[in-house]
Design a protein around this motif. Structure first.
Motif, PDB file in Angstrom:
ATOM      1  N   MET A 136     -19.585   3.094  -9.969  1.00  0.00           N
ATOM      2  CA  MET A 136     -19.471   1.830  -9.293  1.00  0.00           C
ATOM      3  C   MET A 136     -18.008   1.590  -8.918  1.00  0.00           C
ATOM      4  N   ALA A 137     -17.731   1.335  -7.646  1.00  0.00           N
ATOM      5  CA  ALA A 137     -16.378   1.107  -7.156  1.00  0.00           C
ATOM      6  C   ALA A 137     -15.911  -0.292  -7.520  1.00  0.00           C
ATOM      7  N   VAL A 138     -14.631  -0.398  -7.878  1.00  0.00           N
ATOM      8  CA  VAL A 138     -14.019  -1.680  -8.218  1.00  0.00           C
ATOM      9  C   VAL A 138     -13.193  -2.129  -7.022  1.00  0.00           C
ATOM     10  N   ALA A 139     -13.319  -3.381  -6.665  1.00  0.00           N
ATOM     11  CA  ALA A 139     -12.575  -3.932  -5.533  1.00  0.00           C
ATOM     12  C   ALA A 139     -11.070  -3.837  -5.793  1.00  0.00           C
ATOM     13  N   ALA A 140     -10.304  -3.607  -4.722  1.00  0.00           N
ATOM     14  CA  ALA A 140      -8.862  -3.417  -4.839  1.00  0.00           C
ATOM     15  C   ALA A 140      -8.185  -4.580  -5.550  1.00  0.00           C
ATOM     16  N   GLU A 141      -8.564  -5.817  -5.252  1.00  0.00           N
ATOM     17  CA  GLU A 141      -7.918  -6.972  -5.867  1.00  0.00           C
ATOM     18  C   GLU A 141      -8.195  -7.088  -7.362  1.00  0.00           C
ATOM     19  N   GLU A 142      -9.192  -6.370  -7.849  1.00  0.00           N
ATOM     20  CA  GLU A 142      -9.527  -6.392  -9.274  1.00  0.00           C
ATOM     21  C   GLU A 142      -8.903  -5.233 -10.047  1.00  0.00           C
ATOM     22  N   ARG A 143      -8.320  -4.270  -9.351  1.00  0.00           N
ATOM     23  CA  ARG A 143      -7.771  -3.083 -10.011  1.00  0.00           C
ATOM     24  C   ARG A 143      -6.397  -3.300 -10.606  1.00  0.00           C
ATOM     25  N   GLY A 144      -5.708  -4.342 -10.245  1.00  0.00           N
ATOM     26  CA  GLY A 144      -4.352  -4.553 -10.746  1.00  0.00           C
ATOM     27  C   GLY A 144      -3.324  -4.075  -9.746  1.00  0.00           C
ATOM     28  N   SER A 145      -2.122  -3.825 -10.222  1.00  0.00           N
ATOM     29  CA  SER A 145      -1.046  -3.415  -9.330  1.00  0.00           C
ATOM     30  C   SER A 145      -0.290  -2.232  -9.921  1.00  0.00           C
ATOM     31  N   LEU A 146       0.455  -1.593  -9.089  1.00  0.00           N
ATOM     32  CA  LEU A 146       1.275  -0.456  -9.485  1.00  0.00           C
ATOM     33  C   LEU A 146       2.721  -0.812  -9.193  1.00  0.00           C
ATOM     34  N   ALA A 147       3.567  -0.698 -10.192  1.00  0.00           N
ATOM     35  CA  ALA A 147       4.999  -0.953 -10.003  1.00  0.00           C
ATOM     36  C   ALA A 147       5.738   0.376 -10.085  1.00  0.00           C
ATOM     37  N   ILE A 148       6.548   0.653  -9.089  1.00  0.00           N
ATOM     38  CA  ILE A 148       7.348   1.876  -9.058  1.00  0.00           C
ATOM     39  C   ILE A 148       8.787   1.475  -9.328  1.00  0.00           C
ATOM     40  N   SER A 149       9.386   2.066 -10.342  1.00  0.00           N
ATOM     41  CA  SER A 149      10.748   1.697 -10.721  1.00  0.00           C
ATOM     42  C   SER A 149      11.772   2.270  -9.747  1.00  0.00           C
ATOM     43  N   GLU A 150      12.932   1.653  -9.710  1.00  0.00           N
ATOM     44  CA  GLU A 150      14.021   2.152  -8.873  1.00  0.00           C
ATOM     45  C   GLU A 150      14.425   3.552  -9.329  1.00  0.00           C
ATOM     46  N   HIS A 151      14.395   3.787 -10.642  1.00  0.00           N
ATOM     47  CA  HIS A 151      14.746   5.110 -11.167  1.00  0.00           C
ATOM     48  C   HIS A 151      13.780   6.178 -10.638  1.00  0.00           C
ATOM     49  N   ALA A 152      12.491   5.863 -10.584  1.00  0.00           N
ATOM     50  CA  ALA A 152      11.508   6.816 -10.055  1.00  0.00           C
ATOM     51  C   ALA A 152      11.786   7.110  -8.587  1.00  0.00           C
ATOM     52  N   VAL A 153      12.134   6.094  -7.816  1.00  0.00           N
ATOM     53  CA  VAL A 153      12.457   6.294  -6.401  1.00  0.00           C
ATOM     54  C   VAL A 153      13.709   7.149  -6.267  1.00  0.00           C
ATOM     55  N   GLU A 154      14.695   6.937  -7.136  1.00  0.00           N
ATOM     56  CA  GLU A 154      15.908   7.758  -7.111  1.00  0.00           C
ATOM     57  C   GLU A 154      15.580   9.228  -7.351  1.00  0.00           C
ATOM     58  N   ARG A 155      14.719   9.499  -8.301  1.00  0.00           N
ATOM     59  CA  ARG A 155      14.320  10.883  -8.598  1.00  0.00           C
ATOM     60  C   ARG A 155      13.569  11.499  -7.422  1.00  0.00           C
ATOM     61  N   LEU A 156      12.670  10.725  -6.805  1.00  0.00           N
ATOM     62  CA  LEU A 156      11.941  11.227  -5.634  1.00  0.00           C
ATOM     63  C   LEU A 156      12.910  11.566  -4.503  1.00  0.00           C
ATOM     64  N   ALA A 157      13.884  10.691  -4.267  1.00  0.00           N
ATOM     65  CA  ALA A 157      14.858  10.911  -3.188  1.00  0.00           C
ATOM     66  C   ALA A 157      15.711  12.146  -3.468  1.00  0.00           C
ATOM     67  N   ALA A 158      16.123  12.346  -4.717  1.00  0.00           N
ATOM     68  CA  ALA A 158      16.927  13.523  -5.071  1.00  0.00           C
ATOM     69  C   ALA A 158      16.132  14.801  -4.827  1.00  0.00           C
ATOM     70  N   CYS A 159      14.863  14.798  -5.200  1.00  0.00           N
ATOM     71  CA  CYS A 159      14.009  15.972  -4.959  1.00  0.00           C
ATOM     72  C   CYS A 159      13.824  16.205  -3.465  1.00  0.00           C
TER      73      CYS A 159
END
Length: 122
Positions: A1-24
């Motif tokens: 059974m699929a859960v509606a997007a508004e019921e799934r919560g949210s995803l937070a991406i940290s600045e540190h994670a973005v820094e690592r992605l950019a370096a790669c």
């Protein structure tokens, strides 16, 4: 059974994670290397093509701002190479995070002679 997007919560991406992605992402570009770390404006270690880029990221209003420090293999055209890096970083970070990249600031910290064994034809 699929859960509606508004019921799934949210995803937070940290600045540190973005820094690592950019370096790669920066390491995916030929003739682009990293920069030495700095403390109080003093270089710690050397600049080298085999080091990773130094990055900092800020996330505000769901948008990303990047500052990247890289080194380049000489005689790569600095302007064209930095524009290629800027476009690649923007595309990869947007693709991987789902957040638009508003700005990519690039500082070239060093130019390296071509690797030994490579000859430039003139």
């Amino acid at each position: 059974m699929a859960v509606a997007a508004e019921e799934r919560g949210s995803l937070a991406i940290s600045e540190h994670a973005v820094e690592r992605l950019a370096a790669c992402a920066a390491s995916e570009i030929d003739r682009v290397g990293g920069a030495a770390g700095r403390t109080l404006g003093i270089s710690l270690g050397g600049e080298a093509l085999d080091r990773s880029a130094k990055t900092s990221a800020r996330i505000a209003g769901g948008e990303v701002e990047l500052d990247v420090r890289i080194s380049l293999e000489y005689p790569a055209p600095v302007s064209a190479t930095t524009e290629r890096v800027r476009g690649h970083l923007r595309g990869r970070v947007e693709e991987l995070t789902g957040m638009p990249v508003r700005r990519v600031g690039i500082t070239v910290t060093a130019l390296h002679a071509e690797a030994a064994g490579q000859r430039r034809v003139e």
